[in-house]
Scaffold this motif. Structure first.
Motif, short mmCIF file in Angstrom:
data_model
loop_
_atom_site.label_atom_id
_atom_site.label_comp_id
_atom_site.label_asym_id
_atom_site.label_seq_id
_atom_site.Cartn_x
_atom_site.Cartn_y
_atom_site.Cartn_z
N GLN A 153 0.82 -1.21 0.00
CA GLN A 153 0.00 0.00 0.00
C GLN A 153 0.85 1.26 0.00
O GLN A 153 0.61 2.18 -0.80
CB GLN A 153 -0.94 -0.03 1.22
CG GLN A 153 -2.00 -1.11 1.13
CD GLN A 153 -2.72 -1.35 2.44
OE1 GLN A 153 -2.40 -0.74 3.46
NE2 GLN A 153 -3.69 -2.25 2.43
N MET A 157 1.31 3.97 -3.15
CA MET A 157 1.12 5.41 -3.01
C MET A 157 2.36 6.18 -3.44
O MET A 157 2.28 7.16 -4.18
CB MET A 157 0.79 5.75 -1.56
CG MET A 157 0.63 7.24 -1.30
SD MET A 157 0.47 7.64 0.45
CE MET A 157 2.11 7.30 1.02
N LYS A 161 2.56 8.83 -6.70
CA LYS A 161 2.96 10.23 -6.49
C LYS A 161 4.16 10.58 -7.36
O LYS A 161 4.19 11.63 -8.02
CB LYS A 161 3.29 10.48 -5.01
CG LYS A 161 2.08 10.55 -4.10
CD LYS A 161 2.49 10.51 -2.64
CE LYS A 161 3.48 11.59 -2.28
NZ LYS A 161 3.87 11.53 -0.84
N VAL A 179 -4.95 -1.94 -2.79
CA VAL A 179 -4.03 -0.86 -3.18
C VAL A 179 -4.73 0.25 -3.96
O VAL A 179 -4.12 1.30 -4.21
CB VAL A 179 -2.86 -1.40 -4.03
CG1 VAL A 179 -2.02 -2.38 -3.22
CG2 VAL A 179 -3.35 -2.05 -5.31
N ASP A 181 -7.15 2.48 -3.31
CA ASP A 181 -7.25 3.79 -2.67
C ASP A 181 -5.89 4.47 -2.56
O ASP A 181 -5.80 5.70 -2.63
CB ASP A 181 -7.86 3.65 -1.27
CG ASP A 181 -9.32 3.27 -1.31
OD1 ASP A 181 -9.92 3.33 -2.40
OD2 ASP A 181 -9.87 2.90 -0.25
N TRP A 182 -4.84 3.68 -2.40
CA TRP A 182 -3.51 4.25 -2.23
C TRP A 182 -2.94 4.75 -3.55
O TRP A 182 -2.16 5.70 -3.58
CB TRP A 182 -2.57 3.21 -1.60
CG TRP A 182 -3.02 2.80 -0.24
CD1 TRP A 182 -3.93 1.83 0.07
CD2 TRP A 182 -2.62 3.37 1.02
NE1 TRP A 182 -4.12 1.75 1.43
CE2 TRP A 182 -3.31 2.67 2.04
CE3 TRP A 182 -1.71 4.37 1.37
CZ2 TRP A 182 -3.14 2.98 3.38
CZ3 TRP A 182 -1.55 4.66 2.71
CH2 TRP A 182 -2.25 3.97 3.69
N GLU A 184 -4.87 5.93 -6.07
CA GLU A 184 -5.72 7.00 -6.58
C GLU A 184 -5.69 7.03 -8.12
O GLU A 184 -5.33 8.03 -8.73
CB GLU A 184 -5.29 8.36 -6.04
CG GLU A 184 -5.44 8.50 -4.54
CD GLU A 184 -5.14 9.92 -4.06
OE1 GLU A 184 -6.05 10.62 -3.62
OE2 GLU A 184 -3.96 10.31 -4.16
N ARG A 206 -10.50 7.45 -6.34
CA ARG A 206 -10.33 7.06 -4.94
C ARG A 206 -9.53 8.12 -4.20
O ARG A 206 -8.83 8.92 -4.81
CB ARG A 206 -9.60 5.71 -4.84
CG ARG A 206 -10.23 4.57 -5.66
CD ARG A 206 -11.59 4.18 -5.12
NE ARG A 206 -12.17 3.09 -5.87
CZ ARG A 206 -12.10 1.81 -5.51
NH1 ARG A 206 -11.44 1.47 -4.41
NH2 ARG A 206 -12.67 0.87 -6.23
N ARG A 207 -9.65 8.11 -2.90
CA ARG A 207 -8.85 8.98 -2.05
C ARG A 207 -8.05 8.12 -1.10
O ARG A 207 -8.60 7.28 -0.39
CB ARG A 207 -9.74 9.95 -1.27
CG ARG A 207 -10.37 11.03 -2.16
CD ARG A 207 -9.29 11.94 -2.73
NE ARG A 207 -9.83 12.89 -3.71
CZ ARG A 207 -9.09 13.67 -4.46
NH1 ARG A 207 -7.76 13.61 -4.37
NH2 ARG A 207 -9.64 14.50 -5.32
N ARG A 208 -6.75 8.34 -1.09
CA ARG A 208 -5.90 7.52 -0.23
C ARG A 208 -6.19 7.79 1.24
O ARG A 208 -6.48 8.93 1.63
CB ARG A 208 -4.43 7.77 -0.53
CG ARG A 208 -3.88 9.08 -0.07
CD ARG A 208 -2.37 9.10 -0.25
NE ARG A 208 -2.00 9.04 -1.65
CZ ARG A 208 -1.60 10.09 -2.35
NH1 ARG A 208 -1.55 11.28 -1.79
NH2 ARG A 208 -1.25 9.96 -3.61
#
Length: 381
Positions: A153, A157, A161, A179, A181-182, A184, A206-208
């Motif tokens: 996860q 993320m 990023k 994974v 949500d992480w 996004e 999704r929002r992490r």
């Protein structure tokens, strides 16, 4: 984009095969068909995910999105550390930055070949290489499949990023829904249901989850747990105040703060984030929370002072330069003159000091950079 997947193999009629067909009322396992509609032909997205159970056609879809050559399967040399294997023709600084961006901030790991790294380290090394070499289009199969779910996860993320900071489109193929949500992602296709979702312009599907940590003022008792993950081996800080961050009671980050002569400034050292939490952004938030305490005078001395922080870690330096709460106050490259470094090392060896310094150039090529924490635009009293 319309994708049709049609696979076939021999229809076996052995005793066991026939018995399985009878027991489970399955006529044949020789044919596999999948139809998927993916409206992703434009360039207005960067990260997409194909998710679903094993054997549901994810890899076949991935091979057709950009073509089979886009499947990311890097070859790693067995006789070179990963720091040499990633983008060998590019500038040095971008490689540590890519490794740090995906949470592989353990410097000793950079000096090892890929084959001896742990599963979690290999997962992040593959992602770092993808970020550094950055093809225009890439498909990553088995994304996060072989690692601990927390590492998966946080690593997901961190990769998303870092990937969004540059150009290119990446499709991640995963059998793990945890994974999503992480990451996004900009779009998701679920092979289990055939459902396709795409975010509206400027938004994410999704929002992490937020990662909240508890900050504790303590003493040196927790440092032995963090010391193996620090990139320098240094003596203890005398009269320092130690801080740790925990998430759910688990040790996550560490820093120590001492005062400079005259108590006009504080100095933070020994910032360490545990490997499984690297890339989550906790380290900088934790450091700033500690520095904010000192800025407000919330320390055992009762003094309101700015905090200095020195590091030679390229990824952390880049993060501090981007953060508005920090200003860079110094930068010195020790060993930038190779011939002068050779002469210094030779002189040290003649005096019998090499045993203490170690072999090679070591710290002679260390770029130490200094930063001062000023807070959210407020001046220290």
């Amino acid at each position: 984009m319309k994708i049709e997947v049609n696979h076939s193999c021999a229809d076996f009629d052995s005793y066991r095969a026939a018995r399985v067909k009878s027991l489970f009322n399955c006529e044949s396992g020789a044919e596999f068909h999948l139809s998927a509609e993916l409206p992703i032909d434009d360039d207005a997205w960067q990260v997409g995910v194909v998710v679903g159970p094993s054997g549901s056609g994810k890899t076949s879809i991935g091979a057709r999105v950009f073509g089979p050559r886009a499947l990311w399967r890097p070859r790693w040399p067995k006789d070179a550390p990963i720091i040499d294997a990633i983008a060998p023709g590019d500038a040095f600084d971008m490689v540590p930055a890519a490794l740090s961006a995906v949470g592989l901030g353990s410097v000793p790991a950079w000096l090892r070949p890929y084959q001896v790294l742990s599963n979690g380290e290999q997962f992040r090394a593959d992602l770092a290489r993808l970020i550094a070499e950055r093809p225009r289009q890439a498909v990553v199969d088995e994304f996060s499949s072989v690692v601990d779910r927390q590492i998966a996860q946080v690593g997901a993320m961190a990769f998303a990023k870092a990937w969004r900071r540059g150009p290119g489109q990446a499709v991640l193929l995963s059998c793990h829904y945890d994974v999503l949500d992480w990451i996004e992602p900009d779009w998701i296709f679920d092979t289990a249901t055939g459902a396709f979702e795409r975010a509206e312009a400027g938004r994410r599907l999704r929002r992490r989850p937020a990662i909240e940590f508890d900050l504790w003022e303590t003493d040196r008792r927790h440092w032995p747990a963090f010391e193996p993950h620090h990139y320098l081996k240094l003596p203890a800080m005398i009269a320092a105040t130690y801080y740790v961050a925990t998430v759910g009671g688990q040790l996550v980050a560490h820093v120590a703060v001492g005062t400079r002569p005259g108590m006009v400034e504080a100095r933070a050292c020994r910032l360490v984030v545990m490997p499984e939490w690297q890339g989550a952004g906790i380290g900088l938030r934790f450091l700033q929370a500690v520095c904010e305490r000192w800025r407000r005078g919330e320390n055992r001395h009762g003094i309101k002072v700015p905090t200095l922080f020195h590091t030679s870690h390229p990824g952390l330096c880049a993060a501090l330069r981007r953060a508005p709460q920090w200003t860079q106050v110094s930068a010195s490259l020790v060993g930038s003159n190779r011939e002068a470094s050779k002469a210094t090392l030779a002189a040290s060896a003649a005096k019998g000091r090499m045993a203490a310094m170690g072999s090679g150039y070591g710290g002679h090529f260390r770029a130490v950079q200094g930063f001062r924490y000023l807070g959210e635009g407020a001046a220290c009293a």
